[in-house]
Scaffold this motif. Sequence first.
Motif, PDB file in Angstrom:
ATOM      1  N   TRP A  71       0.836  -1.200   0.000  1.00 37.66           N
ATOM      2  CA  TRP A  71       0.000   0.000   0.000  1.00 37.66           C
ATOM      3  C   TRP A  71       0.871   1.251   0.000  1.00 37.66           C
ATOM      4  O   TRP A  71       1.964   1.270   0.556  1.00 37.66           O
ATOM      5  CB  TRP A  71      -0.922   0.033   1.232  1.00 37.66           C
ATOM      6  CG  TRP A  71      -1.876  -1.113   1.294  1.00 37.66           C
ATOM      7  CD1 TRP A  71      -1.816  -2.178   2.130  1.00 37.66           C
ATOM      8  CD2 TRP A  71      -3.027  -1.317   0.474  1.00 37.66           C
ATOM      9  NE1 TRP A  71      -2.857  -3.041   1.895  1.00 37.66           N
ATOM     10  CE2 TRP A  71      -3.621  -2.535   0.876  1.00 37.66           C
ATOM     11  CE3 TRP A  71      -3.620  -0.597  -0.572  1.00 37.66           C
ATOM     12  CZ2 TRP A  71      -4.771  -3.039   0.285  1.00 37.66           C
ATOM     13  CZ3 TRP A  71      -4.760  -1.106  -1.166  1.00 37.66           C
ATOM     14  CH2 TRP A  71      -5.323  -2.300  -0.749  1.00 37.66           C
ATOM     15  N   GLY A  72       0.382   2.281  -0.630  1.00 39.36           N
ATOM     16  CA  GLY A  72       1.072   3.558  -0.663  1.00 39.36           C
ATOM     17  C   GLY A  72       0.124   4.648  -1.116  1.00 39.36           C
ATOM     18  O   GLY A  72      -1.001   4.378  -1.571  1.00 39.36           O
ATOM     19  N   PHE A  73       0.581   5.892  -0.999  1.00 33.51           N
ATOM     20  CA  PHE A  73      -0.252   7.010  -1.440  1.00 33.51           C
ATOM     21  C   PHE A  73       0.654   8.109  -1.991  1.00 33.51           C
ATOM     22  O   PHE A  73       1.566   8.584  -1.318  1.00 33.51           O
ATOM     23  CB  PHE A  73      -1.088   7.567  -0.281  1.00 33.51           C
ATOM     24  CG  PHE A  73      -2.077   8.606  -0.714  1.00 33.51           C
ATOM     25  CD1 PHE A  73      -3.292   8.239  -1.268  1.00 33.51           C
ATOM     26  CD2 PHE A  73      -1.787   9.956  -0.599  1.00 33.51           C
ATOM     27  CE1 PHE A  73      -4.206   9.197  -1.687  1.00 33.51           C
ATOM     28  CE2 PHE A  73      -2.681  10.912  -1.014  1.00 33.51           C
ATOM     29  CZ  PHE A  73      -3.897  10.536  -1.565  1.00 33.51           C
ATOM     30  N   GLY A  74       0.416   8.448  -3.251  1.00 36.20           N
ATOM     31  CA  GLY A  74       1.173   9.521  -3.865  1.00 36.20           C
ATOM     32  C   GLY A  74       2.213   9.006  -4.838  1.00 36.20           C
ATOM     33  O   GLY A  74       2.339   7.810  -5.086  1.00 36.20           O
ATOM     34  N   PRO A  75       3.010   9.911  -5.387  1.00 36.98           N
ATOM     35  CA  PRO A  75       4.062   9.503  -6.327  1.00 36.98           C
ATOM     36  C   PRO A  75       5.299   9.001  -5.586  1.00 36.98           C
ATOM     37  O   PRO A  75       5.677   9.514  -4.536  1.00 36.98           O
ATOM     38  CB  PRO A  75       4.362  10.807  -7.080  1.00 36.98           C
ATOM     39  CG  PRO A  75       4.065  11.885  -6.088  1.00 36.98           C
ATOM     40  CD  PRO A  75       2.913  11.374  -5.254  1.00 36.98           C
ATOM     41  N   TYR A  76       5.938   7.999  -6.158  1.00 37.81           N
ATOM     42  CA  TYR A  76       7.185   7.457  -5.636  1.00 37.81           C
ATOM     43  C   TYR A  76       8.208   7.446  -6.775  1.00 37.81           C
ATOM     44  O   TYR A  76       7.897   7.017  -7.890  1.00 37.81           O
ATOM     45  CB  TYR A  76       7.000   6.044  -5.092  1.00 37.81           C
ATOM     46  CG  TYR A  76       6.155   5.977  -3.842  1.00 37.81           C
ATOM     47  CD1 TYR A  76       6.728   6.046  -2.574  1.00 37.81           C
ATOM     48  CD2 TYR A  76       4.770   5.860  -3.932  1.00 37.81           C
ATOM     49  CE1 TYR A  76       5.950   5.984  -1.426  1.00 37.81           C
ATOM     50  CE2 TYR A  76       3.984   5.797  -2.800  1.00 37.81           C
ATOM     51  CZ  TYR A  76       4.575   5.864  -1.551  1.00 37.81           C
ATOM     52  OH  TYR A  76       3.799   5.817  -0.422  1.00 37.81           O
ATOM     53  N   THR A  77       9.402   7.915  -6.485  1.00 36.29           N
ATOM     54  CA  THR A  77      10.488   7.919  -7.463  1.00 36.29           C
ATOM     55  C   THR A  77      11.423   6.763  -7.176  1.00 36.29           C
ATOM     56  O   THR A  77      11.945   6.629  -6.065  1.00 36.29           O
ATOM     57  CB  THR A  77      11.268   9.243  -7.416  1.00 36.29           C
ATOM     58  OG1 THR A  77      10.379  10.335  -7.675  1.00 36.29           O
ATOM     59  CG2 THR A  77      12.375   9.250  -8.455  1.00 36.29           C
ATOM     60  N   LEU A  78      11.627   5.913  -8.180  1.00 36.89           N
ATOM     61  CA  LEU A  78      12.534   4.777  -8.060  1.00 36.89           C
ATOM     62  C   LEU A  78      13.836   5.098  -8.786  1.00 36.89           C
ATOM     63  O   LEU A  78      13.841   5.351  -9.995  1.00 36.89           O
ATOM     64  CB  LEU A  78      11.911   3.511  -8.658  1.00 36.89           C
ATOM     65  CG  LEU A  78      10.941   2.732  -7.755  1.00 36.89           C
ATOM     66  CD1 LEU A  78       9.663   3.531  -7.505  1.00 36.89           C
ATOM     67  CD2 LEU A  78      10.599   1.378  -8.361  1.00 36.89           C
ATOM     68  N   LEU A  79      14.924   5.111  -8.043  1.00 38.89           N
ATOM     69  CA  LEU A  79      16.254   5.380  -8.597  1.00 38.89           C
ATOM     70  C   LEU A  79      17.033   4.078  -8.697  1.00 38.89           C
ATOM     71  O   LEU A  79      17.067   3.294  -7.747  1.00 38.89           O
ATOM     72  CB  LEU A  79      17.007   6.370  -7.697  1.00 38.89           C
ATOM     73  CG  LEU A  79      16.323   7.711  -7.423  1.00 38.89           C
ATOM     74  CD1 LEU A  79      17.131   8.505  -6.405  1.00 38.89           C
ATOM     75  CD2 LEU A  79      16.174   8.498  -8.703  1.00 38.89           C
ATOM     76  N   LEU A  80      17.650   3.854  -9.832  1.00 44.66           N
ATOM     77  CA  LEU A  80      18.481   2.663 -10.035  1.00 44.66           C
ATOM     78  C   LEU A  80      19.938   3.100 -10.165  1.00 44.66           C
ATOM     79  O   LEU A  80      20.260   3.969 -10.980  1.00 44.66           O
ATOM     80  CB  LEU A  80      18.040   1.899 -11.284  1.00 44.66           C
ATOM     81  CG  LEU A  80      18.730   0.562 -11.586  1.00 44.66           C
ATOM     82  CD1 LEU A  80      17.798  -0.344 -12.367  1.00 44.66           C
ATOM     83  CD2 LEU A  80      20.034   0.733 -12.364  1.00 44.66           C
ATOM     84  N   GLU A  81      20.792   2.492  -9.374  1.00 45.44           N
ATOM     85  CA  GLU A  81      22.227   2.742  -9.436  1.00 45.44           C
ATOM     86  C   GLU A  81      22.959   1.408  -9.521  1.00 45.44           C
ATOM     87  O   GLU A  81      22.609   0.467  -8.805  1.00 45.44           O
ATOM     88  CB  GLU A  81      22.708   3.523  -8.206  1.00 45.44           C
ATOM     89  CG  GLU A  81      22.092   4.901  -8.053  1.00 45.44           C
ATOM     90  CD  GLU A  81      22.580   5.613  -6.810  1.00 45.44           C
ATOM     91  OE1 GLU A  81      23.264   4.942  -5.992  1.00 45.44           O
ATOM     92  OE2 GLU A  81      22.281   6.798  -6.641  1.00 45.44           O
ATOM     93  N   ALA A  82      23.960   1.339 -10.398  1.00 50.63           N
ATOM     94  CA  ALA A  82      24.714   0.090 -10.548  1.00 50.63           C
ATOM     95  C   ALA A  82      26.165   0.399 -10.888  1.00 50.63           C
ATOM     96  O   ALA A  82      26.446   1.006 -11.925  1.00 50.63           O
ATOM     97  CB  ALA A  82      24.090  -0.791 -11.630  1.00 50.63           C
TER      98      ALA A  82
END
Length: 332
Positions: free
Chosen positions: A253-264
């Motif tokens: 569950w969540g509410f609102g926008p979420y930013t997913l950052l990928l680093e490798a």
Amino acid sequence: MQLSCPKTKLKIFVFLISLFSFSFIFQSSALAQEAVTLTVKPVRIGDDNSLLLAPGEKKQIQVKVENNSEMDLEIESQVFDFIVDEDGSTPIPVTDQLDNRWSLASWITLAPAFNYLQAGGSATVNVLIEVPENASPGGHYAMVLHSPNFTGVEDQTGAGISQRAGTLIYVLVDGVINESAYVSLFKIPNFLEKGPVPMEIKIRNESDIHITPTPKIIIKNIFGKEVASFALDSKNVFPFTERDFSDVWVKKWGFGPYTLLLEAAYGIQGQVMTAQSVIWLVPVTIIIIILLSILLIVAVVMMLKKKKENRQLPPTEDVESDTQPMNDQEQK
């Protein structure tokens, strides 16, 4: 009728004998195939860039092959170049001449090439690597493959067809090496009511060497605060190939926008590739249920309030009787 009965019985008897013989042969073949089991140690050498060799340098390593079968076997060891299947992970040995840019098989000598192993026995195969003076800097790859030598038996049982085991060898030739890789795909849904959140991730390697990135996912909320992070499995990506790193964010569950950052991080120089994507998690169904519940409660309260006000109003007088006209006698 009396003459046909013995013939019929004979046919049935011959049929049963043939069926039994076929079943016995088939089961024997299956058992022969299942009984042949080979294992090798190690399965990879140099994937951590430990086999860094200079042009003209020689290096000897060893691999161990074990016969875990219940029968004695003659094992043949061969070296092949290989290509990677479309999944980016499955090595396929090839006998055709490959581009010398990545080839390694022609630099390798195996001793001994044949070993006779008793059931449960093992043998060591010496692998001599001789790097040419004009070798191209970067990665070079080969496979040492061990297989049973079923001379005169293979056609009958087929046991030697699929029972093979190999060691992948990664050699890094020293010199000027180009390292370049990027995230070719980082795709997540734009909107979900609830998780988990699937992530499609692909990494493209355009380096002169293989890379072993370990992608890390960092999730931030609308305020830029980190709410979760986790690492994905590390995988080898061969030069000029693409490999899938897809995974799942297990948030429900969540509410609102979420930013997913990928680093490798990748390569011997410690370079870093990045990518990001945004998803909206909004539990629409729950919100609609809550709003409808609030509207229902408000409607019920207003109805009860109006009913109570109607009870408190005084009774109305008969206006019509007060306004009746006087008769003639009263007027006089």
